[in-house]
Scaffold this motif. Structure first.
Motif, PDB file in Angstrom:
ATOM      1  N   ALA A 162       0.834  -1.203   0.000  1.00 17.33           N
ATOM      2  CA  ALA A 162       0.000   0.000   0.000  1.00 17.33           C
ATOM      3  C   ALA A 162       0.870   1.255   0.000  1.00 17.33           C
ATOM      4  N   MET A 163       1.950   1.229   0.805  1.00 19.75           N
ATOM      5  CA  MET A 163       2.804   2.415   0.883  1.00 19.75           C
ATOM      6  C   MET A 163       3.528   2.660  -0.438  1.00 19.75           C
ATOM      7  N   THR A 164       3.968   1.567  -1.073  1.00 16.93           N
ATOM      8  CA  THR A 164       4.658   1.706  -2.359  1.00 16.93           C
ATOM      9  C   THR A 164       3.711   2.280  -3.410  1.00 16.93           C
ATOM     10  N   ALA A 165       2.496   1.753  -3.443  1.00 17.38           N
ATOM     11  CA  ALA A 165       1.520   2.226  -4.435  1.00 17.38           C
ATOM     12  C   ALA A 165       1.203   3.705  -4.214  1.00 17.38           C
ATOM     13  N   LYS A 166       0.987   4.088  -2.958  1.00 13.94           N
ATOM     14  CA  LYS A 166       0.656   5.488  -2.678  1.00 13.94           C
ATOM     15  C   LYS A 166       1.840   6.407  -2.988  1.00 13.94           C
ATOM     16  N   THR A 167       3.039   5.893  -2.754  1.00 16.15           N
ATOM     17  CA  THR A 167       4.223   6.707  -3.042  1.00 16.15           C
ATOM     18  C   THR A 167       4.360   6.953  -4.541  1.00 16.15           C
ATOM     19  N   LEU A 168       4.186   5.885  -5.321  1.00 12.83           N
ATOM     20  CA  LEU A 168       4.281   6.046  -6.772  1.00 12.83           C
ATOM     21  C   LEU A 168       3.182   6.976  -7.281  1.00 12.83           C
ATOM     22  N   ALA A 169       1.990   6.875  -6.677  1.00 16.13           N
ATOM     23  CA  ALA A 169       0.897   7.761  -7.071  1.00 16.13           C
ATOM     24  C   ALA A 169       1.246   9.211  -6.753  1.00 16.13           C
ATOM     25  N   ALA A 170       1.841   9.438  -5.578  1.00 20.57           N
ATOM     26  CA  ALA A 170       2.218  10.808  -5.188  1.00 20.57           C
ATOM     27  C   ALA A 170       3.274  11.370  -6.135  1.00 20.57           C
ATOM     28  N   PHE A 171       4.254  10.541  -6.498  1.00 19.32           N
ATOM     29  CA  PHE A 171       5.301  10.993  -7.418  1.00 19.32           C
ATOM     30  C   PHE A 171       4.695  11.345  -8.776  1.00 19.32           C
ATOM     31  N   LYS A 172       3.764  10.504  -9.225  1.00 20.43           N
ATOM     32  CA  LYS A 172       3.156  10.727 -10.517  1.00 20.43           C
ATOM     33  C   LYS A 172       2.322  12.007 -10.494  1.00 20.43           C
ATOM     34  N   ASN A 173       1.544  12.139  -9.427  1.00 19.78           N
ATOM     35  CA  ASN A 173       0.670  13.291  -9.265  1.00 19.78           C
ATOM     36  C   ASN A 173       1.462  14.592  -9.274  1.00 19.78           C
ATOM     37  N   LEU A 174       2.638  14.571  -8.639  1.00 18.71           N
ATOM     38  CA  LEU A 174       3.451  15.777  -8.543  1.00 18.71           C
ATOM     39  C   LEU A 174       4.473  15.870  -9.669  1.00 18.71           C
ATOM     40  N   GLY A 175       4.536  14.850 -10.505  1.00 17.28           N
ATOM     41  CA  GLY A 175       5.542  14.854 -11.560  1.00 17.28           C
ATOM     42  C   GLY A 175       6.942  14.857 -11.001  1.00 17.28           C
ATOM     43  N   ALA A 176       7.160  14.027  -9.976  1.00 13.14           N
ATOM     44  CA  ALA A 176       8.407  14.104  -9.224  1.00 13.14           C
ATOM     45  C   ALA A 176       9.599  13.467  -9.927  1.00 13.14           C
TER      46      ALA A 176
END
Lengths: 351, 255
Positions: free
Chosen positions: B124-138
């Motif tokens: 769950a943490m990995t998925a949310k992290t990747l989503a956050a990176f994608k959302n912010l264009g990190a």
């Protein structure tokens, strides 16, 4: 919102996201292990076993001999579990052997008071007292490190000498021999299904449990986070002092377990026999791939790291090489292990 | 401005022995804006940031959040208000992976009994992290490699993403691009705009005037422990900013 392309800063170090979500398999587990330095040392252990087996198949690769190796490793393994957590936090525990002896001494004294030193009630009291004594000294270490803010090396150097001294004060320096037969016949010399010694099973079960704790739980995560960057852990609100206190207490508790195992195996308190347990456990942990600088720790590595010196010693005896060469070999491997760890860190921290 | 401030500092005093770091300093942040805090070395920027982040208490003065007086005794109290800080020295755990860093101190546990035992829900943490990176264009694709193996830009992106993930109201960034190259700096500035676009206010400390002019909505200038000027970025230029920083020009109503 402005539309920005996925800014690709740097593609190095970016493995694909699919790989992260692939279902874990035995093969992946194996390749993961092979990717870290634990793999190297595991291969070294296998090679060592192979060489001894080829040279003396009749004497080395026998059930009896392998059992002896495992028994010899079991007590050190339990001490090294706690040491793995402590070194994982970038700390060190030099007092493990002294806590083991002290726990055994007070347990023996307590068992003498119950049922005349025989019977299961006596065993129960001994186990409880040993755990309490180990946990107590571990907690003292933890409090001195976190509240008095002394370096772990100095704190545990102090308790290394002091706690062993107290054990000698309690016994007048003479080994106590009060150990109930119930304990010796089961944990001490008993075997599961007549094959695997209970000492070995206890050590392996504890290794497995705390290996899982280290790798899969929040406790393990905090341990490595603190070892990796203590200030970062503090800033996100982790109670660093409380966690370190728990880790040092755990090391003491496990020394208490080892104290009972030691009594069961040798049927006396072996006060003089544990001066180098600390260095042996530190060597085993570091050889296994746990970083002396904290932040990286593996229990599987510690398991392998404990077996290397034990197997070497056994093999040298069988080959009629002076067993003292084992000490030379372990020293060299230890220095090599720390050197490899430093090389890896330098290569990795490219910034 | 008639708008209610998000964060207001009034008359902040902080001394370190004989060093008077802040001598009655004011500061204002409005909701959803990027405000740049600029000033020469020793102007008190880092000290003020530490006070707002709850790392150090002020000797004197008041802080108001949403108009209410607040005291921030430690970083967790600031975090509880929705304030997150990206420190100059990153403050990531280099041996852990991005997901572990993003969720450090806020780990997601598995549901049920096994979670009560402290087992981490890594998936769950990995998925949310990747989503956050994608959302912010990190620009960080892996959530599972140790942070130490990544470039400075990627690490800073992780630090900014962490702050943006947990901050509801305000992200403070102490020189977020100081250690970065041109391309990586641009990516981090883009990240800051995206954070602002999500309705989160940003305080950015910077020495880089073109960067300040490009990313901020307003500029507040500190000099010798006091606020000496406030600008709307669109109405100012580099010359005016530098003049205010060096004391060549003084705004009478700013302090």
């Amino acid at each position: 919102m402005t539309q920005i392309p996925e800014t690709d800063l740097d593609t190095n170090g970016a493995t694909d996201a699919e790989g992260a979500q692939a279902p874990p398999s035995a093969l992946k587990w194996l390749t993961d292990r092979l990717a870290d330095s634990t793999a190297f040392i595991f291969v070294a252990l296998l090679a060592m076993i192979l060489v001894f087996t080829v040279l003396r198949p009749d004497a080395f690769a026998t059930v009896n001999n392998l059992r002896n190796i495992a028994i010899a490793a079991s007590i050190l393994l339990v001490l090294s579990i706690g040491q793995t957590f402590v070194i994982g936090t970038a700390g060190i525990d030099i007092s493990v052997g002294s806590m083991l002896v002290f726990s055994g001494v007070v347990a023996s004294l307590a068992m003498a008071e119950v049922g005349g030193g025989q019977g299961w009630a006596s065993v129960g009291v001994g186990v409880a007292v040993s755990l309490l004594a180990g946990g107590f000294w571990g907690m003292v270490n933890g409090l001195l490190v976190t509240k008095v803010k002394l370096p772990p090396l100095i704190v545990t150097l102090g308790t290394f000498g002091g706690v062993l001294g107290l054990a000698k004060v309690l016994t007048g320096g003479i080994n106590l021999r009060t150990v109930p037969n119930e304990l010796v016949n089961t944990l001490g010399i008993g075997r599961a299904f007549g094959v695997v010694p209970w000492l070995v099973i206890l050590a392996l079960v504890l290794t497995a449990i705390f290996g899982v704790v280290l790798r899969y739980t929040r406790f393990g995560r905090y341990t490595l986070a603190i070892g990796s960057n203590e200030e970062a852990a503090r800033r996100v609100g982790i109670d660093v002092d409380l966690h370190l206190l728990k880790v040092y207490t755990l090391s003491g508790l496990l020394a208490g377990v080892a104290g009972i195992m030691n009594l069961a195996r040798f049927t006396n308190t072996t006060i003089q026999g544990h001066d180098t347990d600390n260095l042996q456990s530190i060597a085993a942990v570091v050889i296994g791939g746990t970083s002396l600088f904290g932040g990286i720790a593996t229990m599987f590595g510690t398991l392998v790291g404990v077996f290397i010196p034990t197997t070497l010693q056994n093999g040298f005896v069988i080959l009629r090489i002076q067993p003292f060469w084992q000490e030379v070999a372990v020293g060299a491997v230890l220095i090599l292990a720390v050197y490899v760890d430093q090389l890896k860190r330098r290569a990795r921290n490219r910034l | 401005m008639a708008q209610q401030t998000l964060l207001q500092a009034r008359g902040i005093v902080k001394n370190f022995g004989h060093v008077r770091a802040l001598r009655g300093c004011d500061f204002d942040v409005y909701p959803g804006e990027v405000v740049a805090m600029i000033g020469d070395n020793g102007a008190g920027k880092s000290t003020l940031v530490k006070i707002v982040a709850g790392v150090q208490p002020p000797d004197n003065g008041e802080l108001y959040f949403d108009g209410e007086p607040v005291t921030l005794a430690d970083p967790t109290e600031a975090q509880a208000l929705g304030i997150e800080t990206v420190y100059q020295d990153l403050a990531l755990a280099p041996d852990l992976d991005p997901a572990a860093n993003l969720f450090l101190g806020r780990e997601v546990l598995k549901p049920g009994l096994i979670g009560k035992l402290g087992f981490l829900d890594t998936k769950a943490m990995t998925a949310k992290t990747l989503a956050a990176f994608k959302n912010l264009g990190a620009g960080v694709q892996s959530a599972t490699a140790p942070v130490a193996t990544m470039s400075g830009g990627q690490r800073q992106s992780i630090a900014v993403s962490r702050a943006a993930t947990w901050a509801d109201r305000l992200v403070i960034m102490d020189e977020p691009t100081a250690a970065l190259g041109v391309v990586q700096s641009r990516a981090v500035l883009e990240l800051i705009r995206r954070v602002r676009d999500q309705g989160i206010a940003v305080i950015i400390i910077s020495h880089n005037m073109p960067e300040v002019l490009s990313v901020s909505d307003r500029v507040e200038v500190l000099r010798l422990g006091r606020r000496v000027a406030q600008f709307v970025t669109a109405d100012t230029d580099m010359e005016a900013l530098v003049a205010a920083m060096t004391g060549a020009r003084v705004q009478e109503d700013a302090g």
